[in-house]
Design a protein around this motif. Sequence first.
Motif, PDB file in Angstrom:
ATOM      1  N   ILE A 183      -1.798  -5.784  -1.495  1.00  0.00           N
ATOM      2  CA  ILE A 183      -2.222  -4.609  -2.242  1.00  0.00           C
ATOM      3  C   ILE A 183      -3.009  -3.716  -1.285  1.00  0.00           C
ATOM      4  O   ILE A 183      -3.842  -4.205  -0.509  1.00  0.00           O
ATOM      5  CB  ILE A 183      -3.093  -5.005  -3.449  1.00  0.00           C
ATOM      6  CG1 ILE A 183      -2.246  -5.786  -4.459  1.00  0.00           C
ATOM      7  CG2 ILE A 183      -3.702  -3.774  -4.119  1.00  0.00           C
ATOM      8  CD1 ILE A 183      -3.025  -6.295  -5.653  1.00  0.00           C
ATOM      9  N   THR A 184      -2.731  -2.433  -1.323  1.00  0.00           N
ATOM     10  CA  THR A 184      -3.404  -1.516  -0.410  1.00  0.00           C
ATOM     11  C   THR A 184      -4.910  -1.501  -0.681  1.00  0.00           C
ATOM     12  O   THR A 184      -5.363  -1.722  -1.803  1.00  0.00           O
ATOM     13  CB  THR A 184      -2.857  -0.091  -0.547  1.00  0.00           C
ATOM     14  OG1 THR A 184      -3.046   0.374  -1.884  1.00  0.00           O
ATOM     15  CG2 THR A 184      -1.373  -0.065  -0.202  1.00  0.00           C
ATOM     16  N   GLU A 185      -5.658  -1.221   0.368  1.00  0.00           N
ATOM     17  CA  GLU A 185      -7.116  -1.192   0.252  1.00  0.00           C
ATOM     18  C   GLU A 185      -7.590   0.040  -0.503  1.00  0.00           C
ATOM     19  O   GLU A 185      -8.652   0.022  -1.141  1.00  0.00           O
ATOM     20  CB  GLU A 185      -7.727  -1.220   1.654  1.00  0.00           C
ATOM     21  CG  GLU A 185      -9.251  -1.248   1.680  1.00  0.00           C
ATOM     22  CD  GLU A 185      -9.805  -1.250   3.088  1.00  0.00           C
ATOM     23  OE1 GLU A 185     -10.975  -1.622   3.252  1.00  0.00           O
ATOM     24  OE2 GLU A 185      -9.057  -0.882   4.013  1.00  0.00           O
ATOM     25  N   ARG A 186      -6.830   1.107  -0.443  1.00  0.00           N
ATOM     26  CA  ARG A 186      -7.238   2.384  -1.039  1.00  0.00           C
ATOM     27  C   ARG A 186      -6.057   2.996  -1.779  1.00  0.00           C
ATOM     28  O   ARG A 186      -4.905   2.583  -1.599  1.00  0.00           O
ATOM     29  CB  ARG A 186      -7.707   3.340   0.055  1.00  0.00           C
ATOM     30  CG  ARG A 186      -6.640   3.637   1.100  1.00  0.00           C
ATOM     31  CD  ARG A 186      -7.157   4.565   2.180  1.00  0.00           C
ATOM     32  NE  ARG A 186      -6.111   4.931   3.146  1.00  0.00           N
ATOM     33  CZ  ARG A 186      -5.810   4.234   4.220  1.00  0.00           C
ATOM     34  NH1 ARG A 186      -6.494   3.121   4.489  1.00  0.00           N
ATOM     35  NH2 ARG A 186      -4.851   4.636   5.045  1.00  0.00           N
ATOM     36  N   PRO A 187      -6.317   3.992  -2.631  1.00  0.00           N
ATOM     37  CA  PRO A 187      -5.215   4.689  -3.296  1.00  0.00           C
ATOM     38  C   PRO A 187      -4.291   5.358  -2.279  1.00  0.00           C
ATOM     39  O   PRO A 187      -4.723   5.792  -1.203  1.00  0.00           O
ATOM     40  CB  PRO A 187      -5.929   5.730  -4.163  1.00  0.00           C
ATOM     41  CG  PRO A 187      -7.290   5.158  -4.395  1.00  0.00           C
ATOM     42  CD  PRO A 187      -7.634   4.436  -3.126  1.00  0.00           C
ATOM     43  N   ARG A 213      -3.933   2.521  -6.267  1.00  0.00           N
ATOM     44  CA  ARG A 213      -3.488   1.609  -5.222  1.00  0.00           C
ATOM     45  C   ARG A 213      -2.050   1.180  -5.503  1.00  0.00           C
ATOM     46  O   ARG A 213      -1.482   1.520  -6.535  1.00  0.00           O
ATOM     47  CB  ARG A 213      -4.399   0.381  -5.143  1.00  0.00           C
ATOM     48  CG  ARG A 213      -5.832   0.678  -4.757  1.00  0.00           C
ATOM     49  CD  ARG A 213      -6.643  -0.608  -4.714  1.00  0.00           C
ATOM     50  NE  ARG A 213      -6.609  -1.281  -6.015  1.00  0.00           N
ATOM     51  CZ  ARG A 213      -6.752  -2.603  -6.186  1.00  0.00           C
ATOM     52  NH1 ARG A 213      -6.950  -3.383  -5.143  1.00  0.00           N
ATOM     53  NH2 ARG A 213      -6.723  -3.132  -7.397  1.00  0.00           N
ATOM     54  N   GLU A 215       0.967  -2.167  -4.714  1.00  0.00           N
ATOM     55  CA  GLU A 215       1.398  -3.413  -4.105  1.00  0.00           C
ATOM     56  C   GLU A 215       2.673  -3.138  -3.323  1.00  0.00           C
ATOM     57  O   GLU A 215       3.538  -2.373  -3.774  1.00  0.00           O
ATOM     58  CB  GLU A 215       1.674  -4.463  -5.173  1.00  0.00           C
ATOM     59  CG  GLU A 215       2.061  -5.833  -4.607  1.00  0.00           C
ATOM     60  CD  GLU A 215       3.499  -6.246  -4.866  1.00  0.00           C
ATOM     61  OE1 GLU A 215       3.759  -7.456  -4.888  1.00  0.00           O
ATOM     62  OE2 GLU A 215       4.365  -5.355  -5.038  1.00  0.00           O
ATOM     63  N   ALA A 252      -2.354   1.546   4.871  1.00  0.00           N
ATOM     64  CA  ALA A 252      -3.440   1.455   3.890  1.00  0.00           C
ATOM     65  C   ALA A 252      -3.803   0.007   3.560  1.00  0.00           C
ATOM     66  O   ALA A 252      -4.554  -0.235   2.613  1.00  0.00           O
ATOM     67  CB  ALA A 252      -3.044   2.192   2.616  1.00  0.00           C
ATOM     68  N   THR A 253      -3.299  -0.932   4.347  1.00  0.00           N
ATOM     69  CA  THR A 253      -3.481  -2.357   4.061  1.00  0.00           C
ATOM     70  C   THR A 253      -4.371  -3.010   5.109  1.00  0.00           C
ATOM     71  O   THR A 253      -4.223  -2.760   6.311  1.00  0.00           O
ATOM     72  CB  THR A 253      -2.115  -3.075   4.051  1.00  0.00           C
ATOM     73  OG1 THR A 253      -1.265  -2.454   3.074  1.00  0.00           O
ATOM     74  CG2 THR A 253      -2.264  -4.557   3.723  1.00  0.00           C
TER      75      THR A 253
END
Length: 385
Positions: A183-187, A213, A215, A252-253
């Motif tokens: 899952i990405t750390e941020r939107p 965010r 996946e 973003a991960t």
Amino acid sequence: MGGSAVVVGGGIGGLAAAIGLRLIGWEVTVIERAPVLADMGAGISLHSNGIRALDALGVGQAVREAARPQYTGGTRVPGGGWLARMDGTALERELGTPIVGVPRAVLHRLLRAALPSECLVVGAEVASADRSDPSRVRIPLQDDVLEADLVVAADGVGSRLRAQLFPEHPGPAYSGSTVLRAITERPVQLDTDFALTWGRGAEFGHIAFADGRAEWHAVLNSPPGVRYPDALGTMRDLFGEWHDPIPTLLDATRPEAVLHHDMYELATPLPAFTAGRIALLGDAAHAMTPNLGQGACQALEDAAALAAALTTETTIESALARYDMERRPRSQAVARAARRAGRMGQQLTHPLPIALRNTALRLAPSRMTVRALVRHADWTPPILG
């Protein structure tokens, strides 16, 4: 009919089974071997049948409010061209709800919230069940023995209870594919709620969440047991030149957020989902590849169907016979369809079959995509409570 039940396994299927049993008046203990019910995992898509099962269990609305509907998306090629688009609005008209995406951790928390904390036992492993008394099942548990009228084995694809009940069964088989996901750390800015991209022996997909965010998952043809010292770096090497937003999702991960699991399934169907007063549920009964997004949905169906059988039948034995009769044909058919979908999708490597598949998908009308999804997601839930 009421009684006492032990549910072995505190995953989505096990928690759903416990909710259903409590809803019909049973005393339930859930045993989970993990020492902490940590909110981990990637994301999950829930089709109409999964949502309907959650409605029957009384938690559907809470999940809807936490999830993001999937109205836009489809299947692409690495250069970005579309093979097929998904019409979520048409699917909603057909089934009453679109597919929704939610983090597994959120779904797990919502299921736990529907159960009293005292019914959850963590850090305890169940290795066997004593069925010498036909009217009770005894579960050895550390220095104690639990007795129950019913045991639900929801202990996953590697179920130890299934191995005890069906010693001649070959057990889980490696599917030929491994999956990395995070899952990405941020939107992140996404143009679609959901998408799959098929390359040669590889797939990359994403699910957008309500908080912005997303996946992502990457599925690869691979021998089992292969692991990468720098998993995120390897994903950039393999998928960094694929179309947007794939590079954006990887950027973003956090490296430590990447999960890696080999994909196993019950390629040999079980001859029964029950033995005595033990019922198998979810992956313990019908572990399947994720190609149709039906694994968790089938487990949720199991939970609702088991509770319904116990309310309408006069004995536990007849209830379990009904559960087996209802659940085994359907879930095993979905598992076969998921296996076929994987072989015709991500697992293809030869250019000619890939070209034929891609041409067929491009020429197919969108209603055929909706019809294919409806085939497995159209399910009428029982009424509980």
